[in-house]
Write a protein that holds these residues in place. Structure first.
Motif, PDB file in Angstrom:
ATOM      1  N   GLY A  75      70.248 -34.402 -24.819  1.00  0.00           N
ATOM      2  CA  GLY A  75      69.862 -34.916 -23.498  1.00  0.00           C
ATOM      3  C   GLY A  75      70.678 -34.396 -22.787  1.00  0.00           C
ATOM      4  N   LEU A  76      70.408 -34.925 -21.252  1.00  0.00           N
ATOM      5  CA  LEU A  76      71.243 -34.276 -20.159  1.00  0.00           C
ATOM      6  C   LEU A  76      72.366 -35.464 -20.004  1.00  0.00           C
ATOM      7  N   SER A  77      73.458 -34.861 -19.640  1.00  0.00           N
ATOM      8  CA  SER A  77      74.636 -36.072 -19.602  1.00  0.00           C
ATOM      9  C   SER A  77      74.403 -37.098 -18.373  1.00  0.00           C
ATOM     10  N   TRP A  78      73.655 -36.879 -17.322  1.00  0.00           N
ATOM     11  CA  TRP A  78      73.482 -37.819 -16.188  1.00  0.00           C
ATOM     12  C   TRP A  78      72.060 -38.450 -16.327  1.00  0.00           C
ATOM     13  N   MET A  79      71.303 -38.125 -17.395  1.00  0.00           N
ATOM     14  CA  MET A  79      69.946 -38.774 -17.437  1.00  0.00           C
ATOM     15  C   MET A  79      69.975 -40.099 -18.319  1.00  0.00           C
ATOM     16  N   THR A  80      70.198 -41.214 -17.605  1.00  0.00           N
ATOM     17  CA  THR A  80      70.479 -42.667 -18.372  1.00  0.00           C
ATOM     18  C   THR A  80      69.093 -43.171 -18.542  1.00  0.00           C
ATOM     19  N   ASN A  81      68.855 -44.298 -18.924  1.00  0.00           N
ATOM     20  CA  ASN A  81      67.912 -45.086 -18.915  1.00  0.00           C
ATOM     21  C   ASN A  81      67.117 -45.249 -17.881  1.00  0.00           C
ATOM     22  N   ASP A  82      68.141 -45.432 -16.772  1.00  0.00           N
ATOM     23  CA  ASP A  82      67.668 -45.897 -15.457  1.00  0.00           C
ATOM     24  C   ASP A  82      66.782 -44.980 -14.609  1.00  0.00           C
ATOM     25  N   TRP A  83      67.400 -43.670 -15.027  1.00  0.00           N
ATOM     26  CA  TRP A  83      66.624 -42.531 -14.449  1.00  0.00           C
ATOM     27  C   TRP A  83      65.463 -42.229 -15.057  1.00  0.00           C
ATOM     28  N   VAL A  84      65.411 -42.257 -16.488  1.00  0.00           N
ATOM     29  CA  VAL A  84      63.977 -42.439 -17.176  1.00  0.00           C
ATOM     30  C   VAL A  84      63.068 -43.341 -16.755  1.00  0.00           C
ATOM     31  N   ASN A  85      63.478 -44.654 -16.469  1.00  0.00           N
ATOM     32  CA  ASN A  85      62.463 -45.488 -15.617  1.00  0.00           C
ATOM     33  C   ASN A  85      62.057 -44.889 -14.397  1.00  0.00           C
ATOM     34  N   PHE A  86      62.926 -44.656 -13.717  1.00  0.00           N
ATOM     35  CA  PHE A  86      62.482 -44.103 -12.162  1.00  0.00           C
ATOM     36  C   PHE A  86      61.674 -43.109 -12.244  1.00  0.00           C
ATOM     37  N   PHE A  87      62.086 -41.908 -13.148  1.00  0.00           N
ATOM     38  CA  PHE A  87      61.041 -40.705 -13.076  1.00  0.00           C
ATOM     39  C   PHE A  87      59.774 -41.162 -13.671  1.00  0.00           C
ATOM     40  N   SER A  88      59.929 -41.757 -14.559  1.00  0.00           N
ATOM     41  CA  SER A  88      58.558 -42.307 -15.498  1.00  0.00           C
ATOM     42  C   SER A  88      57.467 -43.025 -14.305  1.00  0.00           C
ATOM     43  N   GLY A  89      58.327 -43.996 -13.499  1.00  0.00           N
ATOM     44  CA  GLY A  89      57.654 -44.673 -12.567  1.00  0.00           C
ATOM     45  C   GLY A  89      56.883 -43.887 -11.491  1.00  0.00           C
ATOM     46  N   CYS A  90      57.830 -42.689 -10.960  1.00  0.00           N
ATOM     47  CA  CYS A  90      57.366 -41.870 -10.034  1.00  0.00           C
ATOM     48  C   CYS A  90      56.098 -41.077 -10.388  1.00  0.00           C
ATOM     49  N   LEU A  91      56.105 -40.548 -11.527  1.00  0.00           N
ATOM     50  CA  LEU A  91      54.947 -40.019 -12.315  1.00  0.00           C
ATOM     51  C   LEU A  91      53.794 -40.788 -12.412  1.00  0.00           C
ATOM     52  N   THR A  92      54.181 -42.139 -12.795  1.00  0.00           N
ATOM     53  CA  THR A  92      53.053 -42.897 -12.837  1.00  0.00           C
ATOM     54  C   THR A  92      52.299 -43.320 -11.475  1.00  0.00           C
ATOM     55  N   VAL A  93      52.915 -43.414 -10.658  1.00  0.00           N
ATOM     56  CA  VAL A  93      52.345 -43.622  -9.238  1.00  0.00           C
ATOM     57  C   VAL A  93      51.825 -42.275  -8.569  1.00  0.00           C
ATOM     58  N   LEU A  94      52.156 -41.204  -8.848  1.00  0.00           N
ATOM     59  CA  LEU A  94      51.702 -39.999  -8.675  1.00  0.00           C
ATOM     60  C   LEU A  94      50.459 -39.845  -9.144  1.00  0.00           C
ATOM     61  N   SER A  95      50.501 -39.970 -10.470  1.00  0.00           N
ATOM     62  CA  SER A  95      49.203 -39.776 -11.427  1.00  0.00           C
ATOM     63  C   SER A  95      48.007 -40.772 -10.953  1.00  0.00           C
ATOM     64  N   SER A  96      48.566 -41.878 -10.471  1.00  0.00           N
ATOM     65  CA  SER A  96      47.395 -43.110  -9.882  1.00  0.00           C
ATOM     66  C   SER A  96      46.889 -42.386  -8.458  1.00  0.00           C
ATOM     67  N   TRP A  97      47.661 -41.830  -7.714  1.00  0.00           N
ATOM     68  CA  TRP A  97      46.972 -40.997  -6.485  1.00  0.00           C
ATOM     69  C   TRP A  97      46.235 -39.999  -6.643  1.00  0.00           C
ATOM     70  N   ILE A  98      46.549 -39.212  -7.744  1.00  0.00           N
ATOM     71  CA  ILE A  98      45.606 -38.001  -8.087  1.00  0.00           C
ATOM     72  C   ILE A  98      44.216 -38.609  -8.780  1.00  0.00           C
ATOM     73  N   LEU A  99      44.284 -39.580  -9.534  1.00  0.00           N
ATOM     74  CA  LEU A  99      43.030 -40.063  -9.951  1.00  0.00           C
ATOM     75  C   LEU A  99      42.266 -40.581  -8.989  1.00  0.00           C
ATOM     76  N   ILE A 100      42.605 -41.495  -8.050  1.00  0.00           N
ATOM     77  CA  ILE A 100      41.935 -41.866  -6.877  1.00  0.00           C
ATOM     78  C   ILE A 100      41.442 -40.987  -6.124  1.00  0.00           C
ATOM     79  N   PHE A 101      42.235 -39.790  -5.738  1.00  0.00           N
ATOM     80  CA  PHE A 101      41.836 -38.709  -4.833  1.00  0.00           C
ATOM     81  C   PHE A 101      40.633 -38.156  -5.536  1.00  0.00           C
ATOM     82  N   TYR A 102      40.485 -38.021  -6.837  1.00  0.00           N
ATOM     83  CA  TYR A 102      39.444 -37.220  -7.299  1.00  0.00           C
ATOM     84  C   TYR A 102      38.086 -38.087  -7.625  1.00  0.00           C
ATOM     85  N   LEU A 103      38.529 -39.422  -7.732  1.00  0.00           N
ATOM     86  CA  LEU A 103      37.423 -40.330  -8.364  1.00  0.00           C
ATOM     87  C   LEU A 103      36.755 -41.047  -7.167  1.00  0.00           C
ATOM     88  N   GLN A 104      37.332 -41.072  -5.966  1.00  0.00           N
ATOM     89  CA  GLN A 104      36.701 -41.904  -5.097  1.00  0.00           C
ATOM     90  C   GLN A 104      35.662 -40.944  -4.161  1.00  0.00           C
TER      91      GLN A 104
END
Length: 274
Positions: free
Chosen positions: A245-274
């Motif tokens: 792993g990366l020395s700075w990549m703690t579990n908090d960063w993992v949660n943050f990045f996965s949350g960002c990707l989740t919100v971004l993916s929802s934007w993309i889904l709604i953009f193409y489905l609406q």
């Protein structure tokens, strides 16, 4: 603006009460309590009552699961994971910042895409927390999401059937509650089915991304005494050696990045489905 200031004050007061009880129950550290007050204030000020209720539902359900685990003395991962289950400020913010950013964007744009992004972020945080908290109760040994080899319970990147089912139902809970509240609002033009489908899919997606990042990029160490893999820099009072792993990549960063990707993916889904 007057209504906004009034809601901010109410969020501050109620958030402080919730944070106090969470601190007394040892669900939050001092910094975690302060972070919760900040998050509650922002969500109440920029969101509606239902959006605030979803946040409370996330923290309340996660806290109840943790308290039940304490009652049955589930402590077998404490020496391996980076942090215990008393959340500090970084843990609170990592799980909530992507979602509340989307909520603030909805407040200023009134674009429903951002509201569903907020709900997807909360669904993802709930799915990940339920999966971690309940998955540790599984009688079967978890396996790495990458190699499918057995790993120690509680280590990031591990999955189990019980944890996966818990993640699904955590995401489903937030999605269904959101649908029950907002599907009757005449101001929304989106198909009501999307109110459940998109947050549910993105919530489950969050738990998968979290496990993938935890297995590949999150830093892991090996204890020189017991030779166990751990997320702690010290084990048995000895300095551990980083093995992946990366020395700075703690579990908090993992949660943050996965949350960002989740919100971004929802934007993309709604953009193409609406």
């Amino acid at each position: 603006m007057t209504i906004l200031l009034y809601k901010l004050l109410l969020g501050l007061i109620v958030g402080s009460i919730i944070a106090l009880f969470s601190y007394i129950a040892r669900l939050l550290t001092t910094s975690g309590a302060l972070a919760l007050i900040f998050v509650a204030t922002v969500v109440c000020g920029f969101g509606s009552w239902p959006t605030w209720g979803l946040l409370i539902l996330f923290f309340a359900s996660s806290g109840c699961i943790h308290l039940v685990k304490k009652r049955i003395n589930v402590t077998k991962t404490k020496s391996l994971v980076q942090k215990d289950h008393t959340r500090d400020a970084w843990q609170v913010l990592a799980n909530s910042l992507p979602a509340i950013t989307s909520l603030i964007l909805f407040y200023y744009t009134e674009n429903q895409l951002f509201l569903i992004g907020y709900v997807s972020g909360i669904a993802g945080a709930t799915a990940d927390t339920w999966g971690s908290e309940i998955g540790i109760l599984s009688k079967s040994v978890p396996r790495s999401i990458m190699s499918f080899k057995q790993i120690e319970p509680g280590l990031s990147g591990g999955v189990s059937m019980l944890g996966s089912v818990a993640s699904f139902f955590g995401s489903l809970l937030i999605s269904v509650v959101f649908w029950l509240v907002y599907s009757w609002y005449p101001i929304f033009q989106l198909p009501t089915s999307l109110f459940v489908i998109v947050p549910l899919i993105c919530g489950v997606f969050n738990s998968l991304v979290d496990s993938l990042l935890g297995a590949t990029l999150q830093t892991k160490y090996r204890c020189p005494i017991c030779d166990q893999i751990t997320e702690q820099k010290q084990h048995h009072l000895k300095q551990t050696k980083q093995i992946s792993g990366l020395s700075w990549m703690t579990n908090d960063w993992v949660n943050f990045f996965s949350g960002c990707l989740t919100v971004l993916s929802s934007w993309i889904l709604i953009f193409y489905l609406q």
